[in-house]
Design an enzyme around this catalytic site. Sequence first.
Site, PDB file in Angstrom:
ATOM      1  N   ASP A   1      79.036  76.586 -85.846  1.00 27.25           N
ATOM      2  CA  ASP A   1      79.593  75.154 -85.864  1.00 27.25           C
ATOM      3  C   ASP A   1      80.342  74.697 -84.688  1.00 27.25           C
ATOM      4  OD1 ASP A   1      80.132  72.978 -87.734  1.00 27.25           O
ATOM      5  OD2 ASP A   1      82.071  73.813 -88.145  1.00 27.25           O
TER       6      ASP A   1
ATOM      7  N   GLN B   1      84.847  75.238 -93.427  1.00 28.65           N
ATOM      8  CA  GLN B   1      84.713  73.629 -93.656  1.00 28.65           C
ATOM      9  C   GLN B   1      86.415  73.254 -93.162  1.00 28.65           C
ATOM     10  OE1 GLN B   1      82.504  71.926 -94.118  1.00 28.65           O
ATOM     11  NE2 GLN B   1      83.349  69.865 -94.956  1.00 28.65           N
TER      12      GLN B   1
ATOM     13  N   LYS C   1      75.168  71.370 -97.386  1.00 19.72           N
ATOM     14  CA  LYS C   1      74.847  72.360 -96.200  1.00 19.72           C
ATOM     15  C   LYS C   1      74.027  73.331 -96.767  1.00 19.72           C
ATOM     16  CE  LYS C   1      78.408  70.963 -93.353  1.00 19.72           C
ATOM     17  NZ  LYS C   1      80.117  70.755 -92.895  1.00 19.72           N
TER      18      LYS C   1
HETATM   19  N1  LIG Z   1      84.145  72.977 -89.805  1.00 22.26           N
HETATM   20  C1  LIG Z   1      83.425  71.777 -90.103  1.00 22.26           C
HETATM   21  N2  LIG Z   1      82.301  71.355 -89.504  1.00 22.26           N
HETATM   22  C2  LIG Z   1      81.692  69.984 -90.073  1.00 22.26           C
HETATM   23  O1  LIG Z   1      80.855  69.678 -89.266  1.00 22.26           O
HETATM   24  C3  LIG Z   1      82.539  69.198 -90.904  1.00 22.26           C
HETATM   25  C4  LIG Z   1      83.707  69.680 -91.504  1.00 22.26           C
HETATM   26  N3  LIG Z   1      84.174  70.739 -91.022  1.00 22.26           N
HETATM   27  N4  LIG Z   1      84.316  69.108 -92.435  1.00 22.26           N
HETATM   28  C5  LIG Z   1      83.871  67.668 -92.714  1.00 22.26           C
HETATM   29  C6  LIG Z   1      83.090  67.231 -91.667  1.00 22.26           C
HETATM   30  C7  LIG Z   1      82.232  66.038 -92.365  1.00 22.26           C
HETATM   31  N5  LIG Z   1      80.806  66.481 -92.122  1.00 22.26           N
HETATM   32  C8  LIG Z   1      79.658  65.735 -92.484  1.00 22.26           C
HETATM   33  C9  LIG Z   1      78.346  66.314 -92.619  1.00 22.26           C
HETATM   34  C10 LIG Z   1      77.540  65.659 -92.911  1.00 22.26           C
HETATM   35  C11 LIG Z   1      77.405  64.373 -93.572  1.00 22.26           C
HETATM   36  C12 LIG Z   1      76.251  63.786 -94.138  1.00 22.26           C
HETATM   37  O2  LIG Z   1      75.093  64.283 -94.045  1.00 22.26           O
HETATM   38  N6  LIG Z   1      76.452  62.569 -94.531  1.00 22.26           N
HETATM   39  C13 LIG Z   1      75.506  61.597 -95.359  1.00 22.26           C
HETATM   40  C14 LIG Z   1      75.937  60.908 -96.749  1.00 22.26           C
HETATM   41  C15 LIG Z   1      76.051  62.118 -97.539  1.00 22.26           C
HETATM   42  C16 LIG Z   1      76.168  61.401 -98.957  1.00 22.26           C
HETATM   43  O3  LIG Z   1      75.313  61.086 -99.613  1.00 22.26           O
HETATM   44  O4  LIG Z   1      77.356  61.319 -99.214  1.00 22.26           O
HETATM   45  C17 LIG Z   1      74.995  60.789 -94.087  1.00 22.26           C
HETATM   46  O5  LIG Z   1      75.727  60.180 -93.290  1.00 22.26           O
HETATM   47  O6  LIG Z   1      73.854  60.189 -94.278  1.00 22.26           O
HETATM   48  C18 LIG Z   1      78.780  63.786 -93.606  1.00 22.26           C
HETATM   49  C19 LIG Z   1      79.896  64.434 -92.954  1.00 22.26           C
HETATM   50  C20 LIG Z   1      80.838  67.705 -91.557  1.00 22.26           C
HETATM   51  N7  LIG Z   1      82.042  68.094 -91.191  1.00 22.26           N
END
Ligand SMILES: Nc1nc(=O)c2c([nH]1)NC[C@@H]1CN(c3ccc(C(=O)N[C@@H](CCC(=O)O)C(=O)O)cc3)C=[N+]21
Length: 280
Positions: A121, A98, A54
């Site tokens: 968020d 988070q 992020k």
């Molecule tokens: N308050 C809060 N808000 C959230 O939005 C929040 C959170 N807590 N806790 C955890 C989860 C998880 N999450 C992700 C965001 C981006 C990818 C992401 O971009 N993943 C890449 C892969 C990344 C990699 O290379 O590992 C993709 O899907 O292409 C994944 C998971 C947001 N979250």
Amino acid sequence: MTARILDGRATSAAMLDRVREEVAEFSREHGRVPVLATVLVGDDPASHTYVRMKANRCAKVGMESRRVELDAGISTETLVKTIRELSADPAVDGILLQHPVPGHIDERAAFEAIDPAKDVDGVTRTSFARMAFDEGGFASATPGGIMALLDAYEIPLSGKHAVVVGRSPILGKPVGMLLLARDATVTYCHSRTRDLAEHVARADIVVAAVGRPELIRGEWIKPGAVVVDAGYADNRGDVEYEAAAERASFITPVPGGVGPMTIATLLAQTVRAAREGTEK
Ligand SMILES: Nc1nc(=O)c2c([nH]1)NC[C@@H]1CN(c3ccc(C(=O)N[C@@H](CCC(=O)O)C(=O)O)cc3)C=[N+]21
């Protein structure tokens, strides 16, 4: 049939191009850039990775991020106090706490310490209520990202049967609200649901948001359905991808689907918070 890919990478890149322009414009008008504060409690490696992603994405669009890292052992009170200070700090436009925080902390109390005007968020009760009443508040980042992805591909929602698997406060529950606001017929399934397979088989749109890899079997998917996989446990989706892709009309990959859209939504909402914060 082979499904078309709902490409979250490409769609989020286009969104972030717009955000970059908005950041530049904001900076010309106000002599500073929007600031997102990220709060991370403890040392879960996956959470660190997400928060780092992020922050990197903020830098790429010219925004600033301020990272607050707190010891796993801190109390609810200390966390609430820290977040209240960020809420009161005029130099901070958006706040992300988070999830998950360590089990001894009252996560809801911590979320509620975020000023709704900085809740980019979309995790506060106020944001949830605005989502439910279709009042244009900040969407939860992942549900907002899912809606933006469906819209980018012009997936019709009105009158469609959407089955949401999962009911967590920042993912399953709000995504159902957003689909309802767009006139979908929404069914929520969860851990106590009987006959999950039969519910999923009736869906025109399936949103999988439980965090159990491959819980949703490809053979359950109705031919032509749209499949949105918001699972990210161990970087694997909640849907059995290959088998589902043979039946679906559209499907999100993991990675490259919902994840990047989540981050793009967070940043888009941060610029909006900065703009709205300076109007007053
Ligand atoms: N308050 C809060 N808000 C959230 O939005 C929040 C959170 N807590 N806790 C955890 C989860 C998880 N999450 C992700 C965001 C981006 C990818 C992401 O971009 N993943 C890449 C892969 C990344 C990699 O290379 O590992 C993709 O899907 O292409 C994944 C998971 C947001 N979250």
